[in-house]
Design an enzyme around this catalytic site. Structure first.
Site, PDB file in Angstrom:
ATOM      1  CD1 TRP A 151      -3.244 106.443  10.759  1.00 24.68           C
ATOM      2  CD2 TRP A 151      -3.840 104.561   9.703  1.00 24.68           C
ATOM      3  NE1 TRP A 151      -4.618 106.369  10.778  1.00 24.68           N
ATOM      4  CE2 TRP A 151      -5.004 105.222  10.139  1.00 24.68           C
ATOM      5  CE3 TRP A 151      -3.972 103.366   9.010  1.00 24.68           C
ATOM      6  CZ2 TRP A 151      -6.292 104.717   9.915  1.00 24.68           C
ATOM      7  CZ3 TRP A 151      -5.242 102.855   8.766  1.00 24.68           C
ATOM      8  CH2 TRP A 151      -6.384 103.525   9.226  1.00 24.68           C
ATOM      9  CG  ASN A 152      -3.908 104.723   4.226  1.00 28.36           C
ATOM     10  OD1 ASN A 152      -3.071 105.620   4.326  1.00 28.36           O
ATOM     11  ND2 ASN A 152      -4.766 104.674   3.221  1.00 28.36           N
ATOM     12  CD  GLU A 250      -5.122 110.692  -1.501  1.00 26.98           C
ATOM     13  OE1 GLU A 250      -6.338 110.527  -1.213  1.00 26.98           O
ATOM     14  OE2 GLU A 250      -4.220 109.976  -1.074  1.00 26.98           O
ATOM     15  CB  CYS A 284      -8.016 107.228   0.169  1.00 27.35           C
ATOM     16  SG  CYS A 284      -6.615 107.072  -0.963  1.00 27.35           S
ATOM     17  CD  GLU A 381     -12.684 107.421   3.021  1.00 26.23           C
ATOM     18  OE1 GLU A 381     -11.943 106.817   2.230  1.00 26.23           O
ATOM     19  OE2 GLU A 381     -12.406 108.546   3.480  1.00 26.23           O
TER      20      GLU A 381
END
Length: 476
Positions: A151-152, A250, A284, A381
């Site tokens: 969604w980012n 990824e 990311c 993260e």
């Protein structure tokens, strides 16, 4: 401002709404209010999508470079015409600022235009053989893909999942994020309106584990393309391994930034603060662990905190907003927990560290310094608006910290020393490295990581090659 669209799935060009299906509520992160209900796929819907993808591959693998290029160029043209509508939809469902959403549309346009050109550069080669024998290597599309997008980046991620496979001659079943479905549907609609045969690309939504298990259990699917967390990537990789499906992964990162005493400090700070809080830190490749040489540590901390405090947080559609909300309530809770744990472990708070307002999912741009290595935020993260700044004595210690974690997606370094730049390029373990810049991507550049950050690439010629298989043909 445009009206948020009615949601559907797209299978064989047909818009499928929620008649009798389970639904998912799509929320506006700036308000927490419901935008629409998204229909979720049934097993029958997924079976139909698989059947259509199989027939779409048989059709599209025979298409010419000219046909593929025309579709991609046409879609790019339509995205340029529809830029404002697509960008506003992305802001409504994801929260980022309108300026960032417009850039995302432009990036997608560039990617489609690049792959339109790459359709003419799927080259093979002829091998040297004795007279009377001919051996060649040719490249063919791998087959139908199952592509999972987060969604980012609700425009760019679906664009990546669709652009290269379509250029290669593959068919695609896209499962974009249920939080941001309208952006993905808008990207696919541009391709369909540009002449892509309806059987070549499908868009489905659903309970992620149900959809992934169903699609990856099918022999129709020849490849998995996934962008998301390392934990989910491991799970999907195991499912794909059962069917020996090829994978592009990824996955997560924890971007180290090495800042040396000879850096142009003001330029570094202006660049890094903007990049850290882009998309509210939900990136990311976000610069996150700032590894600062001792001599400039205090000046760097002060300058970073001063700039972070000045950022205007608000609804992404408001012209003055520089940082939008987090994508959902879960992100707010996760960030707040990581920050509190770090403070309890001994970190110092320079600014932020709190939720903003009582409406929507806003969190203050946060700066932590002197963060213990054992704190969870230094190892997991954060994927949010949190910068971690620590001091180090020398280059050796800084490189060691940069490589300490099992992640290796993006890394950054700021130094004027050309010899050191070469050492860093050789020694930092990352798929992408920015030296005196935060610009580490481009339509023509491979995007991907190493170690727990995944394998394979998107973008660039490498992204196209990931959708092709090599076939050696020997003629006697």
């Amino acid at each position: 401002m445009i009206q948020y669209p009615k949601l559907s799935m797209i299978i064989d060009g047909e818009r499928i709404s929620g008649e009798g299906r389970r639904t998912h509520a799509v929320l506006n992160p700036a308000t927490g209010e419901r935008l629409a209900e998204l229909p979720l796929a049934s097993a029958e819907d997924l079976d139909r999508a698989l059947d259509v993808a199989a027939s779409g591959f048989r059709l599209w693998r025979k298409s010419s470079p000219q046909e593929r290029a025309a579709v991609l160029q046409g879609a790019a043209r339509l995205m340029r015409e529809r830029c404002e509508d697509i960008a506003q939809v992305a802001v409504l469902e994801q929260g980022k600022t309108l300026a960032e959403a417009r850039i995302e549309v432009a990036m997608n346009i560039g990617l489609f235009e690049f792959y339109a050109g790459e359709t003419f550069r799927i080259y093979g080669r002829t091998l040297v053989r004795p007279e009377g024998m001919r051996s060649t290597v040719q490249y063919e599309p791998v087959g139908p893909l199952a592509a999972f997008a987060p969604w980012n980046f609700p425009i760019g991620n679906p664009g990546r999942k669709l652009g290269a496979p379509i250029a290669a001659g593959c068919s695609v079943i896209l499962k974009a994020a249920e939080e941001t479905p309208a952006s993905a549907l808008a990207v696919l609609q541009c391709l369909l309106d540009a002449g892509l045969p309806p059987s070549v690309a499908q868009a489905v939504f659903g309970v992620p584990d149900e959809v992934s298990r169903h699609l990856l259990a099918s022999p129709v699917i020849r490849k998995l393309s996934f962008t998301g967390s390392t934990a989910v990537g491991r799970h999907l990789g195991a499912l794909a391994a059962a069917g020996l499906q090829r994978t592009t992964m990824e996955l997560g990162g924890h971007g180290p930034v090495l800042v040396f005493e000879d850096a142009d400090l003001d330029r570094a700070l202006d660049t890094l603060v903007a990049q850290k809080y882009r998309n509210a830190g939900q990136v990311c490749v976000s610069p996150t662990r700032f590894i600062v040489e001792d001599g400039i540590f205090e000046a760097f901390c002060d300058g970073f905190a001063e700039r972070a405090k000045a950022l205007k947080v608000g609804d992404g559609l408001a012209p003055a907003s520089q940082v939008g909300p987090l994508a959902n309530a879960r992100r707010v809770e996760a960030i707040d927990t990581l920050v509190k744990e770090a403070l309890e472990a001994g970190a110092r708070l320079e600014t932020g560290g709190e939720r903003l307002g009582n409406r929507g999912f806003f969190y203050a741009p946060t700066v932590l310094r002197d963060v213990p290595t054992a704190a969870r935020v230094m190892n997991d993260e954060p994927f949010g608006p949190v910068a971690l700044i620590n001091r180090y004595a020398n280059e050796e210690a800084m490189i060691a910290e940069g490589n300490r974690l099992p992640y290796g997606l993006a890394a950054y370094a700021w130094t004027q020393d050309s010899a050191r730049q070469k050492r860093l390029a050789a020694q930092l373990e990352a798929g992408m490295l920015g030296i005196n810049t935060a610009m580490i991507g481009g339509a023509d550049a491979p995007f991907g990581g190493v170690k727990w950050s995944g394998h394979g690439h998107e973008d660039g010629p490498e992204g196209l090659m990931a959708c092709l298989i090599a076939k050696a043909v020997h003629e006697g």
